[in-house]
Design an enzyme around this catalytic site. Structure first.
Site, PDB file in Angstrom:
ATOM      1  N   LYS A  44       0.789  -1.220   0.000  1.00 39.31           N
ATOM      2  CA  LYS A  44       0.000   0.000   0.000  1.00 39.31           C
ATOM      3  C   LYS A  44       0.829   1.283   0.000  1.00 39.31           C
ATOM      4  O   LYS A  44       0.275   2.362  -0.141  1.00 39.31           O
ATOM      5  CB  LYS A  44      -0.974   0.003   1.188  1.00 39.31           C
TER       6      LYS A  44
HETATM    7  N1  PMP Z   1      -3.369  -7.671   2.081  1.00 36.40           N
HETATM    8  C1  PMP Z   1      -3.033  -6.695   2.924  1.00 36.40           C
HETATM    9  C2  PMP Z   1      -2.168  -7.019   4.101  1.00 36.40           C
HETATM   10  C3  PMP Z   1      -3.526  -5.399   2.726  1.00 36.40           C
HETATM   11  O1  PMP Z   1      -3.206  -4.420   3.580  1.00 36.40           O
HETATM   12  C4  PMP Z   1      -4.380  -5.152   1.623  1.00 36.40           C
HETATM   13  C5  PMP Z   1      -4.950  -3.793   1.439  1.00 36.40           C
HETATM   14  N2  PMP Z   1      -6.095  -3.559   2.277  1.00 36.40           N
HETATM   15  C6  PMP Z   1      -4.695  -6.208   0.760  1.00 36.40           C
HETATM   16  C7  PMP Z   1      -4.159  -7.444   1.025  1.00 36.40           C
HETATM   17  C8  PMP Z   1      -5.624  -6.011  -0.425  1.00 36.40           C
HETATM   18  O2  PMP Z   1      -5.114  -5.133  -1.374  1.00 36.40           O
HETATM   19  P1  PMP Z   1      -6.072  -4.182  -2.209  1.00 36.40           P
HETATM   20  O3  PMP Z   1      -6.721  -3.227  -1.261  1.00 36.40           O
HETATM   21  O4  PMP Z   1      -5.193  -3.493  -3.178  1.00 36.40           O
HETATM   22  O5  PMP Z   1      -7.095  -5.033  -2.877  1.00 36.40           O
END
Ligand code: PMP
Length: 472
Positions: A44
């Site tokens: 992120k």
């Molecule tokens: N895994 C973790 C540890 C995350 O912090 C996130 C983001 N919320 C995700 C997966 C999913 O990614 P995205 O929000 O880009 O779908």
């Protein structure tokens, strides 16, 4: 000099590592993209930077400004890191079930943390998203990052994660496997890879089994930050605009136990300390690799580090309490006090919307049958095929107390019982030693506990039953 001028130059450009699989020569190779090696520790960071840059370009954020976001942690961290390096104030609104490590890290970056209850429907004004929007609006110079609907989120991955993977695999990638939270990672990375490969790269979502993206009912699950949970009282379930379903070929549901045990194995067997959602992603990638055959090249995204979850997925006590570990077979365990026939039956449970009058009837029937007149209660819309998860066991109802409340006028028979719940029953995992569970019940002066397996309530157990299965 090989030095950088700003920490933001150290975002992304993460390495690709070949993972060991047990599939033998018939399995595809699987590469993990190690996002925990980005400067802020997760996938992120990329969107933290891109969303802030875009807001600056659009004139929405400037000197003296405040960045506000609702985040399960990593987006907050990515934004907080970039905000700190550029001198912005940062406010992060978090659900109170977020791991304590993430909260502490946010505070370390100088962010102000606002905690809100985890179990609220979207419509509740105290919901994290509603709270963040309100704070952004009320703060002069405030800007809501809004990762769920901000086009800069998938765009960050379209511009960086996708091209990196294409370059690192020399254009040989055939399958991308990624978790879906906001959907930004899978949508942006997946779109780029499809475009650059002429549509040949398959894009596969990895999802906690009860999450709605893979067709689950949205009930709670234990893998943090991935999937999409739906409160039973949420009227209209809105999916994030950052999730572009047209890019995704299919979504595989992965049970919590498999996700958690996979991330533990990655640490122990491959030296990769990664989070629970990485376990979900790798578990799905291994399935894809087994099906895809030896010519395929599978890439999966490992979103963050296991250091953020040392008190969860890497804590044996936490796992034992939720019934995710089987415990020591040489000792008598809580699960041994639950007869097989009881495990087969649905757990007696009261939905909080049940009226006080109906709850009293149910409890009186239990007493007449000679059973204990107490039931766990909460928001789970329980049915024979559904077992409440630990967070849905919000309280309990005991016959004598509820009857007393009605007699004194404190409860009205037509009220929902949710307004009259006593504290939740204690919870024990099937793998915990029966002796310790009994000691805890005795110490707290309680008679009845809920037994959890894989985070789901499967039975009630009494002190007498625990005592009976222990050697005299
Ligand atoms: N895994 C973790 C540890 C995350 O912090 C996130 C983001 N919320 C995700 C997966 C999913 O990614 P995205 O929000 O880009 O779908």
């Amino acid at each position: 000099m090989e030095a950088h001028e700003s920490v933001t130059e150290l975002i992304g450009n993460t390495p690709l590592l070949r993972l060991r699989t047990s599939g033998g020569s018939q399995s595809a190779v699987v590469y993990g993209k190690l996002e925990y090696l980005s400067a802020g520790g997760s996938v992120k960071d990329r969107i933290g930077l891109r969303m802030i840059e875009q807001a600056e370009q659009d004139g929405l954020l400037g000197p003296g400004g405040t960045v506000v976001e609702a985040s399960s942690g990593n987006t907050g961290l990515g934004l907080a890191m970039v905000a700190a390096s550029r001198g912005y104030r940062m406010v992060v609104v978090l659900p109170d079930r977020t791991s304590s490590e993430k909260v502490a890290a946010l505070r370390a970056f100088g962010a102000e943390v606002v905690l809100r209850p985890s179990g609220l429907p979207l419509e509740d004004p105290e919901h994290v998203l509603k709270t963040a929007a309100r704070i952004a609006e009320e703060t002069p110079g405030g800007w809501l990052a809004g990762q769920y609907d901000n086009p800069a989120n998938p765009q960050a991955h379209y511009l960086t994660t996708g091209p990196e993977i294409w370059r690192q695999t020399g254009g040989r990638i055939t399958h991308l496997v990624s978790c879906i939270g906001t959907g930004g990672t899978i949508s942006g990375t997946g779109r780029y890879l499809k475009e650059v490969s002429g549509g040949t790269v398959q894009v596969i979502g990895a999802d906690p089994a009860s999450s709605v993206y893979s067709g689950g009912d949205g009930r709670p699950y234990f893998v943090e930050a991935a999937g999409h949970w739906r409160h039973p009282e949420t009227v209209e379930d809105v999916w994030p605009q950052s999730y572009h379903q047209d890019v995704v070929d299919r979504v595989l549901p992965i049970e919590d136990r498999e996700s958690i045990l996979t991330s533990r194995r990655l640490a122990r067997e491959q030296g990769l300390l990664v989070g629970g959602s990485a376990g979900t992603a790798v578990a799905a990638a291994l399935r894809v690799a087994a099906e895809a055959g030896p010519e395929a090249v599978v890439v999966t995204i490992l979103p963050d580090s296991g250091r953020q979850y040392l008190t969860k997925y890497f804590d044996d006590d936490w796992l034992l309490r939720l019934g995710f570990l089987d415990g020591d077979p040489a000792t008598v365990r809580v699960g041994d006090a639950v007869p097989a026939a009881t495990r087969e039956r649905p757990l007696p449970y009261l939905n909080g919307r049940t009226t006080v009058a109906d709850a009293l009837t149910a409890l009186r029937e239990l007493r007449e049958r000679g059973e204990r007149a107490v039931l766990p209660a909460g928001p789970c819309p329980v049915g024979p095929e559904r077992r409440p998860t630990a967070p849905e066991l919000a309280g309990s109802v005991a016959l004598d107390r509820l009857a007393e409340a009605v007699a004194s006028g404190a409860a009205v028979p037509g009220d929902p019982v949710a307004g009259h719940l006593a504290v939740p029953l204690p919870q024990f995992g099937t793998g915990q030693p029966a002796e310790k569970a009994l000691a805890e019940l005795t110490e707290r002066g309680l008679e009845t506990a809920v037994v959890l397996h894989d985070g789901h309530a499967i039975a009630l157990v009494g002190a007498a039953e625990l005592r009976a299965c222990l050697p005299a």
